[in-house]
Design a protein around this motif. Structure first.
Motif: not given
Length: 212
Positions: A2-6, A112-114, A119-124, A126-127
């Motif tokens: 899950e994402l942090t509050a910030i 939309a492109i981003l 998937a090209y970003f670090p796994e941490s 991605t979400l």
């Protein structure tokens, strides 16, 4: 994960701030191109959000509408445009007014492109990137469609005034004094939701299909 509050705040805050400020800067840039230097002389043709942020319209109100689940509603400090300074005031008004919503369309495509490249970003990350991409698309499409409603003083109203014959354009422009009140009524009665939400969903699906 899950994402942090910030991170959750950033997911919406950054797209909202840039959606509104780039929208305003686009008006100023196109007005300068067509001969009105009002915004340029006041140093308002800038991508610096601090030059455009209105605490209520850019931060508090959009945050409330997002939290409450309604149509995104907000504004920045309006970029000053003197339409009489344009080389062809009535005709050029169309391009100055359309510049804001068009900038939101371009930003929606960027998000939309981003989203599609998350998937090209670090796994941490991605979400975070995926949710920001979806938020960026939704926010920009909301502002684009809202502003294209043919109601003065919205951009769509100015486009309508530009396209109407002179005698009708003059009468229609008089609606501007009541425009904000009409918009608030449409927002509070949720009529605006019925108009805008289906258009946002269709537009977002189309943009994702083409660019993601």
């Amino acid at each position: 994960m899950e994402l942090t509050a910030i991170q959750k705040v950033a997911v919406y805050a950054l797209p909202i701030i840039f959606a509104i400020t780039v929208h305003e800067a686009a008006h100023g840039y196109v007005a300068k191109y067509f001969g009105d230097l009002t915004a340029y002389k006041q140093n308002r043709i800038s991508l610096n959000p601090l030059r455009h942020i209105d605490p209520i319209g850019t931060i508090i109100l959009p945050a409330l509408t997002v939290l409450l689940g309604g149509v995104l509603f907000g504004w920045a400090k309006p970029v000053p445009v003197n339409f009489m300074n344009l080389r062809h005031p009535k005709q050029d008004m169309l391009w100055v007014a359309a510049a804001g919503p068009f900038s939101n369309l371009i930003m929606a495509i960027f998000w939309a492109i981003l989203f599609g490249r998350s998937a090209y970003f670090p796994e941490s990350m991605t979400l975070f990137v995926q949710q920001m991409g979806i938020a960026g698309m939704s926010i920009n499409l909301s502002l684009m469609i809202l502003n294209l409603i043919p109601l003065p003083p919205l951009d769509g109203g100015r486009i309508a005034v530009s396209l109407l014959p002179d005698h009708l354009a003059y009468k229609y422009a008089q609606v501007e004094r009541y425009g904000f009140l009409i918009l608030i009524i449409l927002l509070m009665t949720h009529i605006l939701d019925l108009i805008i939400f289906p258009l946002i969903q269709i537009s977002q699906s189309l943009i994702l299909w083409i660019f993601a």
